[in-house]
Design a protein around this motif. Structure first.
Motif, PDB file in Angstrom:
ATOM      1  N   VAL A 157       0.850  -1.200   0.000  1.00 29.96           N
ATOM      2  CA  VAL A 157       0.000   0.000   0.000  1.00 29.96           C
ATOM      3  C   VAL A 157       0.887   1.252   0.000  1.00 29.96           C
ATOM      4  O   VAL A 157       0.895   2.037   0.939  1.00 29.96           O
ATOM      5  CB  VAL A 157      -0.990   0.016   1.201  1.00 29.96           C
ATOM      6  N   LEU A 177      -6.838   0.256  -1.619  1.00 30.45           N
ATOM      7  CA  LEU A 177      -7.230  -1.163  -1.595  1.00 30.45           C
ATOM      8  C   LEU A 177      -8.362  -1.447  -2.571  1.00 30.45           C
ATOM      9  O   LEU A 177      -8.403  -2.492  -3.217  1.00 30.45           O
ATOM     10  CB  LEU A 177      -7.606  -1.589  -0.172  1.00 30.45           C
ATOM     11  N   ARG A 205      -8.683  -5.391  -3.121  1.00 28.08           N
ATOM     12  CA  ARG A 205      -8.379  -6.125  -1.877  1.00 28.08           C
ATOM     13  C   ARG A 205      -9.147  -5.527  -0.706  1.00 28.08           C
ATOM     14  O   ARG A 205      -9.292  -4.306  -0.603  1.00 28.08           O
ATOM     15  CB  ARG A 205      -6.882  -6.032  -1.551  1.00 28.08           C
ATOM     16  N   SER A 224      -5.688  -7.295   3.514  1.00 24.18           N
ATOM     17  CA  SER A 224      -4.444  -6.525   3.545  1.00 24.18           C
ATOM     18  C   SER A 224      -3.816  -6.516   4.947  1.00 24.18           C
ATOM     19  O   SER A 224      -2.595  -6.556   5.101  1.00 24.18           O
ATOM     20  CB  SER A 224      -4.745  -5.108   3.057  1.00 24.18           C
TER      21      SER A 224
END
Ligand code: NPG
Length: 402
Positions: free
Chosen positions: A109, A141, A146, A151
């Motif tokens: 990220v 995300l 995701r 995550s």
């Protein structure tokens, strides 16, 4: 200087770029007044931020309260610092220039990991920074398809829920309220206490719960060292923990209490990041940690606190700040990590709100009685109801663009 790992955030073309940031102020009525040792709230005043990126939007919720009573932060101050300093800095940097921390929790990220370093030039204001990081994380995300749970490293599909019970006008009303929560299935009761509202309500609720019911207390810094004998006498009630009886800066008195009683001492207000968590644990001031991402400047630091506590074998649980579904969704994902071994203040939406800002969180049934399901759709996994953002607005939205 050698050995200092420094990477640059968002070096890949796949990281989104921030285009605009919006601030939305809302007021949401509570289904019942919530009283703590520091105040009484009937409405949740919240600041929401929407980050618009070239790969889609994300939402974050600031947990600062109306007044600077729980912490120095409060919602007007948070809105001001976001508008004047934090949002302009993020828009300038756009995630491409700030050195991001090169650690396990930053991996995957890069844009979200660049937020804290970009905003580090502003002292404090963790709740305001955390809201921006959460919004960026949600957008990033979502763009990757995701979920937060995936995550973060969630290991459970459902999390155990506790409920925080405010100071009641009478003992009878307290017992009625707790009875209602037990009927709903909550797996743990947390009582707010303050001088003059401690031994008697705790004894009464222990009797109601029976010896096996999970019970803990939260003092929100209302006591002093003179109260150590009184607090130690709570040992008679088999509590899971005593939360933050003394001032947030006062680790020494918490360590004294920990020596004087059997009940584990848990810190909340004192824990600002992984370093203060480890320090407090090493000083014997806490043996359980309440993780509230807003208080720590965001989910990435909250994950580091989780990891540090886990490495020291210290249990953690997820606190709450009366979040709407926006913040609640992310908290539920966090609470699904393996170190969260105690039920959190991750209550159902209905504990606070008749209508939630997102799909409501409702307690499960059957084997999932007293649990909330961890969202598994991308980002927070929930959708903000923009009609309600408009309906509940307490000020005109502010939009900042590059
Ligand atoms: O369930 O979201 C919740 C609230 C849990 O008691 C709770 N929060 O001190 O932990 C706390 C307290 C709090 C509420 C603190 C509001 C600050 C504001």
């Amino acid at each position: 200087m050698t050995g200092q790992a420094q990477t640059h955030a968002a070096p890949t073309s796949s990281a989104p770029r921030i285009e605009a940031i919006e601030l939305h102020r809302i007021e949401v009525p509570l289904v019942r007044a919530f009283e703590t040792s520091f105040g009484r709230e009937t409405v949740r005043e919240a600041l929401l931020v929407r980050v618009r990126t070239d790969a889609g939007d994300g939402w974050g919720e600031c947990v600062a309260g109306r007044d600077p009573f729980y912490s120095a932060e409060y919602v007007d101050g948070a809105a001001s610092v976001v508008e004047r300093y934090l949002a302009p800095a993020l828009l300038d940097a756009r995630g491409t220039t700030a050195p991001a921390r090169d650690d396990f929790r930053s991996a995957g990220v890069p844009l979200a990991a660049s937020v804290a370093p970009t905003l580090a030039f502003v002292a404090g204001h963790r709740m305001a920074k955390g809201a921006l990081e959460a919004a960026v994380l949600d957008a990033e995300l979502r763009s990757q398809g995701r979920s937060m749970g995936e995550s973060f490293g969630a290991e459970r599909g459902w999390v155990d829920c506790g409920v925080s019970v405010g100071i009641a006008p009478t003992l009878e009303e307290l017992l009625d309220e707790v009875t209602g929560y037990l009927e709903e299935g909550y797996r743990r009761i947390k009582l707010k206490i303050k001088p003059g509202w401690d031994l008697v309500p705790v004894a009464a609720v222990r009797e109601l719960l029976g010896p096996d019911g999970l019970l803990q207390v939260d003092a929100n810094t209302a006591y002093t060292a003179d109260d150590i004998p009184l607090l130690a006498s709570l040992d008679a009630f088999g509590l899971l923990l005593i939360e933050q009886p003394f001032a947030e800066e006062d680790l020494a008195t918490h360590a004294l209490l920990a020596q004087a009683c059997e009940t584990p001492v848990c810190l909340d207000e004192s824990i600002l990041d992984a370093a203060t968590a480890v320090d407090a644990i090493e000083r014997g001031a806490t043996s359980v940690v309440n993780i509230k991402p807003g208080r720590m400047g965001g989910y990435l630091e909250a994950l580091r606190v989780h990891d540090a506590c886990r490495a020291l074998d210290v249990p953690v649980w997820c606190g709450g700040m009366l979040e709407t579904g926006v913040g609640r969704a992310a908290n539920v994902a966090l609470a699904a990590l393996p170190g969260f071994v105690l039920p959190g203040d991750t209550s159902a939406s209905s504990r606070y709100y008749a209508d939630d800002l997102t799909e409501p969180f409702a307690l499960g049934t059957g084997e999932h009685r007293g649990q909330l399901r961890v969202p598994d759709a991308p980002g927070t996994g929930v959708t903000v109801r923009e009609d309600l953002v408009r309906e509940w607005a307490s000020a005109a939205p502010v939009a900042l663009a590059r």
